[in-house]
Design a protein around this motif. Structure first.
Motif, PDB file in Angstrom:
ATOM      1  N   GLY A 108       0.808  -1.217   0.000  1.00 45.28           N
ATOM      2  CA  GLY A 108       0.000   0.000   0.000  1.00 45.28           C
ATOM      3  C   GLY A 108       0.839   1.264   0.000  1.00 45.28           C
ATOM      4  O   GLY A 108       0.443   2.279  -0.589  1.00 45.28           O
ATOM      5  N   ILE A 109       2.018   1.222   0.661  1.00 49.22           N
ATOM      6  CA  ILE A 109       2.917   2.388   0.628  1.00 49.22           C
ATOM      7  C   ILE A 109       3.338   2.664  -0.812  1.00 49.22           C
ATOM      8  O   ILE A 109       3.311   3.806  -1.286  1.00 49.22           O
ATOM      9  N   GLY A 110       3.720   1.604  -1.533  1.00 52.46           N
ATOM     10  CA  GLY A 110       4.075   1.768  -2.942  1.00 52.46           C
ATOM     11  C   GLY A 110       2.898   2.252  -3.768  1.00 52.46           C
ATOM     12  O   GLY A 110       3.040   3.153  -4.609  1.00 52.46           O
ATOM     13  N   GLY A 111       1.717   1.670  -3.515  1.00 54.70           N
ATOM     14  CA  GLY A 111       0.529   2.087  -4.249  1.00 54.70           C
ATOM     15  C   GLY A 111       0.157   3.533  -3.979  1.00 54.70           C
ATOM     16  O   GLY A 111      -0.260   4.257  -4.892  1.00 54.70           O
ATOM     17  N   GLY A 112       0.325   3.970  -2.729  1.00 60.36           N
ATOM     18  CA  GLY A 112       0.011   5.352  -2.380  1.00 60.36           C
ATOM     19  C   GLY A 112       0.953   6.343  -3.043  1.00 60.36           C
ATOM     20  O   GLY A 112       0.553   7.449  -3.410  1.00 60.36           O
ATOM     21  N   ILE A 113       2.225   5.950  -3.202  1.00 59.07           N
ATOM     22  CA  ILE A 113       3.181   6.805  -3.912  1.00 59.07           C
ATOM     23  C   ILE A 113       2.807   6.885  -5.394  1.00 59.07           C
ATOM     24  O   ILE A 113       2.875   7.948  -6.025  1.00 59.07           O
ATOM     25  N   MET A 114       2.374   5.754  -5.963  1.00 57.73           N
ATOM     26  CA  MET A 114       2.043   5.705  -7.380  1.00 57.73           C
ATOM     27  C   MET A 114       0.764   6.465  -7.723  1.00 57.73           C
ATOM     28  O   MET A 114       0.641   7.001  -8.834  1.00 57.73           O
ATOM     29  N   MET A 115      -0.187   6.512  -6.784  1.00 55.25           N
ATOM     30  CA  MET A 115      -1.505   7.072  -7.069  1.00 55.25           C
ATOM     31  C   MET A 115      -1.472   8.428  -7.764  1.00 55.25           C
ATOM     32  O   MET A 115      -2.072   8.608  -8.821  1.00 55.25           O
ATOM     33  N   PRO A 116      -0.805   9.432  -7.178  1.00 55.70           N
ATOM     34  CA  PRO A 116      -0.857  10.758  -7.802  1.00 55.70           C
ATOM     35  C   PRO A 116       0.180  10.981  -8.890  1.00 55.70           C
ATOM     36  O   PRO A 116       0.094  11.971  -9.628  1.00 55.70           O
ATOM     37  N   MET A 117       1.171  10.083  -9.022  1.00 52.34           N
ATOM     38  CA  MET A 117       2.321  10.384  -9.855  1.00 52.34           C
ATOM     39  C   MET A 117       1.982  10.483 -11.340  1.00 52.34           C
ATOM     40  O   MET A 117       2.537  11.329 -12.054  1.00 52.34           O
ATOM     41  N   ALA A 118       1.102   9.624 -11.834  1.00 50.38           N
ATOM     42  CA  ALA A 118       0.760   9.685 -13.259  1.00 50.38           C
ATOM     43  C   ALA A 118       0.153  11.037 -13.607  1.00 50.38           C
ATOM     44  O   ALA A 118       0.517  11.656 -14.613  1.00 50.38           O
ATOM     45  N   MET A 119      -0.762  11.532 -12.768  1.00 55.88           N
ATOM     46  CA  MET A 119      -1.400  12.818 -13.034  1.00 55.88           C
ATOM     47  C   MET A 119      -0.411  13.980 -12.874  1.00 55.88           C
ATOM     48  O   MET A 119      -0.508  14.979 -13.580  1.00 55.88           O
TER      49      MET A 119
END
Length: 531
Positions: free
Chosen positions: A111-122
């Motif tokens: 989840g830590i990795g997923g949380g970092i990834m969440m906003p990065m694409a946008m």
């Protein structure tokens, strides 16, 4: 010309990497949910199964604003690649789990990795494109996210049937490595201007505050009473920590979430809309399936496709909305989308015992249409009003407030559902149970107890065909009609409240000023395509 062609190829490599990363991250939660029965069957731990989702939710939500700030401070590539690697390592460890406790801890790491990834694409889309181009691309990415939700259960079922549940996690390894390589090649790592100091105290107080708040909202009213010392203690800890966070970040040189941003009307209004829309949105996503299964009689095997009609219109509206906003503007499209969404919830309040599946699906499609028009605009509007030096912070704030809103939505709407159900079942079902023959005493006592302790669980138990077959016919003929009537009335209350939240979001959208989509990239570009 060769340099332009080279940059164009790198740009498409980067966009491909962003799409792969976002899709496999979005697929993860739906695929894992599909594999839950097999996981519990092998590892046991039915009583703590909910923690597989909760652990991921807690860690991913808490880290989102931190990831956005770090993206501004240390660079997009460093943060994104780090998040991808943490997610990949977490996935590998999940696949090796031998106990449910291990799997829960590894899901928190994932989840830590997923949380970092969440906003990065946008954030990177915001770096690469002009305002008008972002409108199109954010619509496309929103559609891809919706598509992932539709196909996730089918992919999860196929993986579990073809291999075993561990491959639900192992599949992330090769796909994640491809995304990591493409993104590492495609993104430069320039830092935004600033001191580079890390707001460690702000990070710690925010994590403690957010995690305590989410734990209280998740377990209050279910595992523990709202007035229990555990829930009250969590809320007190959350309040103290978040107040400390506000105080710290009001003075910090490089604050995680600078308090001055809330003085910007666009920032406050857009995040308010995102929060309220997410609260209301869960009225459809959490409780329409209960109506479809409990009242209409959709089988458990079909439950994975219940939300498909809503997601299809959301996908279509995201793509169309990316073009429509160029014609009518951000504010007009926000109001239009919120009005459609509110109309959809209004139609959901009219559903009754005789409503068919096609009608219910049509109402859900209207809700999805409104969602698709609104969701991509929230990030777009913020990115248009801030320089690139703050793009990470403002983009991640949008994701953060929507995630918190979703958790509030589950809690508030679930509490309303339980309260209405308990009242209606106590008034209408308890007298019937008291009149039933003594031979059914054990069963009726169990049902009577669940009326007060777990009404939603009672609906799930009694409105499941396999469970119904275990009860005497006399009991069924007496209580099922009352149960369905109470379920419909309780869901009406939930849908009315969802309608109210969406209307409130539309009302504050009226405060929004005109947002002009630019034809230039924001100043102080940071994450350009690597040369």
């Amino acid at each position: 010309m060769n340099q332009e062609e080279h940059a164009s190829r790198k740009s498409w490599l980067l966009i491909t990497g962003l799409i792969i990363a976002m899709v496999f991250s979005a697929l993860d939660s739906t695929i894992v949910n599909t594999a839950m029965p097999r996981i519990v069957g092998e590892l046991g731990g039915l009583g703590v199964m909910a923690w597989l989702t909760t652990a991921y939710l807690l860690s991913s939500t808490a880290v989102v604003p931190i990831a956005g700030k770090l993206a501004d401070l240390v660079g997009r590539r460093t943060v994104y690649v780090t998040g991808l690697l943490i997610f990949i390592i977490g996935s590998a460890l999940c696949g090796t789990s031998q106990t449910m406790t291990q799997l829960i801890w590894y899901r928190a790491l994932q989840g830590i990795g997923g949380g970092i990834m969440m906003p990065m694409a946008m954030i990177i889309i915001g770096d690469l494109f002009t305002g008008k181009q972002r409108a199109t691309w954010q619509g496309i990415f929103g559609a891809l996210f919706g598509l992932s939700s539709v196909i996730g259960p089918q992919i999860g079922g196929w993986i579990v049937d073809a291999a075993n549940w561990r491959w639900v996690f192992y599949i992330n390894l090769p796909v994640g490595m491809i995304a990591t390589i493409l993104i590492a090649i495609g993104v430069q790592n320039h830092r935004a201007p600033g001191s580079g100091k890390f707001d460690i105290a702000g990070m710690l107080t925010m994590i403690i505050g957010v995690v305590s708040l989410l734990l209280g909202l998740t377990f209050g009213g279910k595992d523990y009473a709202w007035a229990s010392w555990q829930i009250i203690g969590l809320f007190i800890l959350a309040a103290v920590s978040l107040l400390a966070f506000i105080r710290i970040d009001s003075k910090a040189e490089e604050a995680i979430l600078p308090m001055r941003l809330f003085k910007n009307k666009t920032f406050s209004v857009i995040n308010g809309i995102g929060f309220l829309m997410s609260v209301g949105m869960f009225g459809a996503m959490m409780f329409v399936p209960l109506f479809m299964q409990g009242v209409i009689g959709v089988s458990a095997s079909q439950s994975g496709t219940i939300m498909t009609p809503m997601m299809i219109t959301m996908i279509a509206a995201s793509i169309i909305g990316g073009r429509l906003v160029l014609r009518i503007g951000v504010k007009s499209q926000l109001l239009f989308g919120m009005a459609i969404m509110a109309g959809g919830f209004l139609l959901l309040t009219t559903m009754g015992m005789d409503t068919g599946r096609l009608v219910a699906s049509f109402y859900m499609m209207i809700v999805g249409l409104g969602m698709g028009l609104v969701m991509p605009l929230l990030t777009l509007a913020l990115q248009e009003n801030f320089p690139k030096s703050e793009l990470g912070v403002v983009t991640s704030s949008s994701q953060f407030f929507r995630s918190i809103g979703g958790t509030f939505g589950i809690t508030i709407l679930g509490a309303v559902m339980n309260h209405q159900s308990e009242r209606l079942l106590s008034d209408n079902l308890t007298p019937i149970l008291n009149e039933l023959p003594a031979a059914s005493g054990g069963t009726t006592a169990q049902i009577a107890d669940m009326i007060h302790t777990n009404p939603q669980g009672l609906y799930s138990m009694l409105l499941n065909p396999e469970t119904l077959a275990q009860f005497p016919q006399q009991l069924l003929s007496s209580i099922v009609p009352v149960m369905k009537s109470a379920l419909v009335s309780s869901l009406h209350s939930v849908f009315w409240l969802s309608f109210a939240f969406v209307v409130a979001g539309a009302a504050i959208a009226l405060l929004l000023g005109k947002i002009k989509l630019s034809e230039r990239k924001a100043e102080h570009g940071e994450a350009q395509v690597a040369g």
